[in-house]
Design a protein around this motif. Sequence first.
Motif, PDB file in Angstrom:
ATOM      1  N   MET A 199       0.860  -1.183   0.000  1.00 12.72           N
ATOM      2  CA  MET A 199       0.000   0.000   0.000  1.00 12.72           C
ATOM      3  C   MET A 199       0.899   1.237   0.000  1.00 12.72           C
ATOM      4  O   MET A 199       2.095   1.157   0.209  1.00 12.72           O
ATOM      5  N   GLY A 200       0.273   2.408  -0.213  1.00 14.93           N
ATOM      6  CA  GLY A 200       0.992   3.679  -0.024  1.00 14.93           C
ATOM      7  C   GLY A 200       1.958   3.995  -1.164  1.00 14.93           C
ATOM      8  O   GLY A 200       1.672   3.799  -2.330  1.00 14.93           O
ATOM      9  N   ASP A 201       3.129   4.506  -0.754  1.00 19.10           N
ATOM     10  CA  ASP A 201       4.100   5.044  -1.711  1.00 19.10           C
ATOM     11  C   ASP A 201       4.415   4.053  -2.845  1.00 19.10           C
ATOM     12  O   ASP A 201       4.792   2.911  -2.570  1.00 19.10           O
ATOM     13  N   GLY A 202       4.221   4.501  -4.084  1.00 22.89           N
ATOM     14  CA  GLY A 202       4.563   3.656  -5.225  1.00 22.89           C
ATOM     15  C   GLY A 202       3.498   2.633  -5.560  1.00 22.89           C
ATOM     16  O   GLY A 202       3.658   1.827  -6.478  1.00 22.89           O
ATOM     17  N   GLN A 203       2.381   2.649  -4.805  1.00 22.51           N
ATOM     18  CA  GLN A 203       1.325   1.661  -5.046  1.00 22.51           C
ATOM     19  C   GLN A 203       0.047   2.373  -5.490  1.00 22.51           C
ATOM     20  O   GLN A 203      -0.179   3.523  -5.124  1.00 22.51           O
ATOM     21  N   PRO A 204      -0.813   1.676  -6.260  1.00 28.37           N
ATOM     22  CA  PRO A 204      -2.014   2.330  -6.770  1.00 28.37           C
ATOM     23  C   PRO A 204      -3.140   2.442  -5.745  1.00 28.37           C
ATOM     24  O   PRO A 204      -4.232   2.906  -6.053  1.00 28.37           O
ATOM     25  N   ILE A 205      -2.874   1.990  -4.536  1.00 27.28           N
ATOM     26  CA  ILE A 205      -3.952   1.905  -3.535  1.00 27.28           C
ATOM     27  C   ILE A 205      -3.375   2.135  -2.149  1.00 27.28           C
ATOM     28  O   ILE A 205      -2.189   1.857  -1.889  1.00 27.28           O
ATOM     29  N   GLY A 206      -4.203   2.643  -1.261  1.00 29.14           N
ATOM     30  CA  GLY A 206      -3.820   2.790   0.142  1.00 29.14           C
ATOM     31  C   GLY A 206      -5.058   2.570   0.995  1.00 29.14           C
ATOM     32  O   GLY A 206      -6.177   2.546   0.478  1.00 29.14           O
ATOM     33  N   ARG A 207      -4.831   2.407   2.312  1.00 31.28           N
ATOM     34  CA  ARG A 207      -5.941   2.271   3.242  1.00 31.28           C
ATOM     35  C   ARG A 207      -6.798   1.043   3.005  1.00 31.28           C
ATOM     36  O   ARG A 207      -7.955   0.987   3.425  1.00 31.28           O
ATOM     37  N   TYR A 208      -6.248   0.067   2.324  1.00 30.49           N
ATOM     38  CA  TYR A 208      -6.892  -1.242   2.251  1.00 30.49           C
ATOM     39  C   TYR A 208      -6.000  -2.287   2.886  1.00 30.49           C
ATOM     40  O   TYR A 208      -6.152  -3.486   2.691  1.00 30.49           O
ATOM     41  N   ASP A 209      -5.030  -1.844   3.679  1.00 35.80           N
ATOM     42  CA  ASP A 209      -4.048  -2.722   4.322  1.00 35.80           C
ATOM     43  C   ASP A 209      -4.712  -3.712   5.278  1.00 35.80           C
ATOM     44  O   ASP A 209      -4.561  -4.925   5.171  1.00 35.80           O
ATOM     45  N   VAL A 245      -7.868  13.313   0.705  1.00 41.91           N
ATOM     46  CA  VAL A 245      -6.626  12.516   0.583  1.00 41.91           C
ATOM     47  C   VAL A 245      -6.998  11.033   0.605  1.00 41.91           C
ATOM     48  O   VAL A 245      -6.510  10.237  -0.193  1.00 41.91           O
ATOM     49  N   ASN A 246      -7.933  10.706   1.493  1.00 46.69           N
ATOM     50  CA  ASN A 246      -8.347   9.298   1.608  1.00 46.69           C
ATOM     51  C   ASN A 246      -8.978   8.793   0.308  1.00 46.69           C
ATOM     52  O   ASN A 246      -8.755   7.662  -0.112  1.00 46.69           O
ATOM     53  N   LEU A 247      -9.771   9.664  -0.334  1.00 49.20           N
ATOM     54  CA  LEU A 247     -10.446   9.234  -1.570  1.00 49.20           C
ATOM     55  C   LEU A 247      -9.420   8.876  -2.637  1.00 49.20           C
ATOM     56  O   LEU A 247      -9.533   7.866  -3.332  1.00 49.20           O
ATOM     57  N   LYS A 248      -8.361   9.685  -2.709  1.00 53.33           N
ATOM     58  CA  LYS A 248      -7.303   9.414  -3.690  1.00 53.33           C
ATOM     59  C   LYS A 248      -6.643   8.064  -3.411  1.00 53.33           C
ATOM     60  O   LYS A 248      -6.331   7.295  -4.294  1.00 53.33           O
ATOM     61  N   LYS A 249      -6.507   7.741  -2.106  1.00 53.75           N
ATOM     62  CA  LYS A 249      -5.843   6.483  -1.743  1.00 53.75           C
ATOM     63  C   LYS A 249      -6.773   5.286  -1.967  1.00 53.75           C
ATOM     64  O   LYS A 249      -6.347   4.209  -2.339  1.00 53.75           O
ATOM     65  N   LYS A 252      -9.443   3.166  -6.021  1.00 57.05           N
ATOM     66  CA  LYS A 252      -9.332   1.914  -6.792  1.00 57.05           C
ATOM     67  C   LYS A 252      -9.868   0.752  -5.951  1.00 57.05           C
ATOM     68  O   LYS A 252     -10.540  -0.151  -6.458  1.00 57.05           O
ATOM     69  N   GLY A 253      -9.595   0.810  -4.653  1.00 54.38           N
ATOM     70  CA  GLY A 253     -10.073  -0.269  -3.772  1.00 54.38           C
ATOM     71  C   GLY A 253     -11.586  -0.349  -3.736  1.00 54.38           C
ATOM     72  O   GLY A 253     -12.162  -1.422  -3.609  1.00 54.38           O
ATOM     73  N   ILE A 254     -12.230   0.817  -3.876  1.00 60.31           N
ATOM     74  CA  ILE A 254     -13.696   0.850  -3.786  1.00 60.31           C
ATOM     75  C   ILE A 254     -14.325   0.078  -4.944  1.00 60.31           C
ATOM     76  O   ILE A 254     -15.321  -0.632  -4.762  1.00 60.31           O
ATOM     77  N   TYR A 255     -13.696   0.121  -6.130  1.00 59.25           N
ATOM     78  CA  TYR A 255     -14.322  -0.701  -7.193  1.00 59.25           C
ATOM     79  C   TYR A 255     -13.643  -2.072  -7.313  1.00 59.25           C
ATOM     80  O   TYR A 255     -14.311  -3.070  -7.568  1.00 59.25           O
ATOM     81  N   TRP A 256     -12.347  -2.167  -6.964  1.00 63.19           N
ATOM     82  CA  TRP A 256     -11.716  -3.495  -6.993  1.00 63.19           C
ATOM     83  C   TRP A 256     -12.400  -4.444  -6.003  1.00 63.19           C
ATOM     84  O   TRP A 256     -12.556  -5.637  -6.266  1.00 63.19           O
ATOM     85  N   GLN A 257     -12.850  -3.907  -4.885  1.00 67.24           N
ATOM     86  CA  GLN A 257     -13.356  -4.826  -3.854  1.00 67.24           C
ATOM     87  C   GLN A 257     -14.623  -5.530  -4.333  1.00 67.24           C
ATOM     88  O   GLN A 257     -14.961  -6.603  -3.822  1.00 67.24           O
ATOM     89  N   GLU A 258     -15.281  -4.986  -5.331  1.00 66.70           N
ATOM     90  CA  GLU A 258     -16.459  -5.695  -5.861  1.00 66.70           C
ATOM     91  C   GLU A 258     -16.035  -6.985  -6.578  1.00 66.70           C
ATOM     92  O   GLU A 258     -16.857  -7.877  -6.773  1.00 66.70           O
ATOM     93  N   GLU A 259     -14.737  -7.079  -6.922  1.00 67.24           N
ATOM     94  CA  GLU A 259     -14.224  -8.350  -7.482  1.00 67.24           C
ATOM     95  C   GLU A 259     -13.476  -9.134  -6.396  1.00 67.24           C
ATOM     96  O   GLU A 259     -13.440 -10.364  -6.420  1.00 67.24           O
ATOM     97  N   LEU A 260     -12.876  -8.408  -5.461  1.00 64.30           N
ATOM     98  CA  LEU A 260     -12.092  -9.098  -4.421  1.00 64.30           C
ATOM     99  C   LEU A 260     -12.991  -9.899  -3.493  1.00 64.30           C
ATOM    100  O   LEU A 260     -12.667 -11.021  -3.098  1.00 64.30           O
ATOM    101  N   LYS A 293      -5.707 -10.729 -13.432  1.00 64.85           N
ATOM    102  CA  LYS A 293      -6.366 -10.143 -14.627  1.00 64.85           C
ATOM    103  C   LYS A 293      -7.195  -8.909 -14.267  1.00 64.85           C
ATOM    104  O   LYS A 293      -7.542  -8.099 -15.119  1.00 64.85           O
ATOM    105  N   VAL A 294      -7.471  -8.740 -12.968  1.00 60.43           N
ATOM    106  CA  VAL A 294      -8.202  -7.508 -12.563  1.00 60.43           C
ATOM    107  C   VAL A 294      -7.266  -6.309 -12.751  1.00 60.43           C
ATOM    108  O   VAL A 294      -7.624  -5.284 -13.302  1.00 60.43           O
ATOM    109  N   ASP A 295      -6.022  -6.507 -12.244  1.00 56.97           N
ATOM    110  CA  ASP A 295      -5.008  -5.454 -12.409  1.00 56.97           C
ATOM    111  C   ASP A 295      -3.642  -6.097 -12.111  1.00 56.97           C
ATOM    112  O   ASP A 295      -3.540  -6.948 -11.228  1.00 56.97           O
ATOM    113  N   ASP A 296      -2.614  -5.634 -12.815  1.00 61.19           N
ATOM    114  CA  ASP A 296      -1.277  -6.207 -12.620  1.00 61.19           C
ATOM    115  C   ASP A 296      -0.791  -6.036 -11.173  1.00 61.19           C
ATOM    116  O   ASP A 296       0.068  -6.772 -10.696  1.00 61.19           O
ATOM    117  N   TYR A 297      -1.398  -5.053 -10.489  1.00 65.21           N
ATOM    118  CA  TYR A 297      -1.056  -4.833  -9.062  1.00 65.21           C
ATOM    119  C   TYR A 297      -1.175  -6.137  -8.273  1.00 65.21           C
ATOM    120  O   TYR A 297      -0.344  -6.427  -7.390  1.00 65.21           O
TER     121      TYR A 297
END
Length: 330
Positions: A199-209, A245-249, A252-260, A293-297
């Motif tokens: 999560m965080g620096d260098g990652q496409p998502i944060g606050r889903y740790d 700031v939180n929304l930016k972090k 992606k998690g908000i829509y990825w989690q519908e697949e996670l 396949k959802v994301d290379d992340y």
Amino acid sequence: MWRPFFQPYHLIIVQDGDPSRTIKVPEGFDYELYNRNDINKILGPKASCISFKDSACRCFGYMVSKKKYIFTIDDDCFVAKDPSGKEINALEQHIKNLLSPSTPFFFNTLYDPYRDGADFVRGYPFSLREGVPTAVSHGLWLNIPDYDAPTQLVKPRERNTRYVDAVMTIPKGTLFPMCGMNLGFNRELIGPAMYFGLMGDGQPIGRYDDMWAGWCTKVICDHLGLGIKTGLPYIWHSKASNPFVNLKKEYKGIYWQEELIPFFQSATLSKDCTTVQKCYLELAKQVKAKLGKVDDYFNKLADAMVTWIEAWDELNPSGASTELANGSIK
Ligand SMILES: O=c1ccn([C@@H]2O[C@H](COP(=O)(O)OP(=O)(O)O[C@H]3O[C@@H](CO)[C@H](O)[C@H]3O)[C@@H](O)[C@H]2O)c(=O)[nH]1
Ligand SMILES: [Mn+2]
């Protein structure tokens, strides 16, 4: 505020951000302090699995700890008071939760049956009343609730004033949003699953740790016959982080989690997964195969999950893998 409750214990402080900043720890505490330089020195290349500039970095503390029970708390959380005005000893409640069994296979409607003044209700199968070992105790928060950014944005003044005097086991097969703000767990039972991800620096998502750790942990607890409880104790969460700031972090998690979530709901582990490490490595394989396949992340995250286990076993060679079968340690 925490001194009476924290002083008897060993503290591990994980300092995020600029390692040249000095953190002043008050006198009288038995503690270890780790900054990013320490993490890099201890883990070498494997430090790549520990996040930077996100609360996820805290899981390094779980890896280096030598203790059986872990309590993790955020730096803006303080001692709360119960309705009678008495200060809540969060650690005492977490350890009570962890030392008494869980009941994931059949829901007890009178909540925690092992608590003084409660019991199993009529119709509760006697064959299930022994319960299973409790791996995780998930506490809650008064004042600022743990809301995601969209909810914070539409309800900026909402505060949690409701003290619910209950502890309950999260049923088997049900996922939950694990918050790392006020969390206790049995490191020997479930420690290797408590990886807080990339999560965080260098990652496409944060606050889903904590969310990632909670979903992996719940799947593994269900597989190994371990329990997770939520409810008491409460802490006082003092400040809301910036929702923009939180929304930016989070976005992606908000829509990825519908697949996670469907992924974790349908995840199954083979019967030869008898240790947390084996479960976790099998889960990492499935993350790569199904979420890559959802994301290379998620390919990177799956690799980081493997690195985490390698680092965990390197730092914890003796108790590296406790054999578990249906919640009993062999
Ligand atoms: O870059 C960072 C940002 C934060 N931290 C530490 O993480 C926790 C939580 O931060 P904060 O209190 O500012 O944010 P919350 O919205 O209250 O956090 C919620 O989200 C979870 C974190 O993902 C957390 O468990 C919830 O409470 C603090 O201890 C910050 O110091 C960090 O280390 N690095
Ligand atoms: Mn906070």
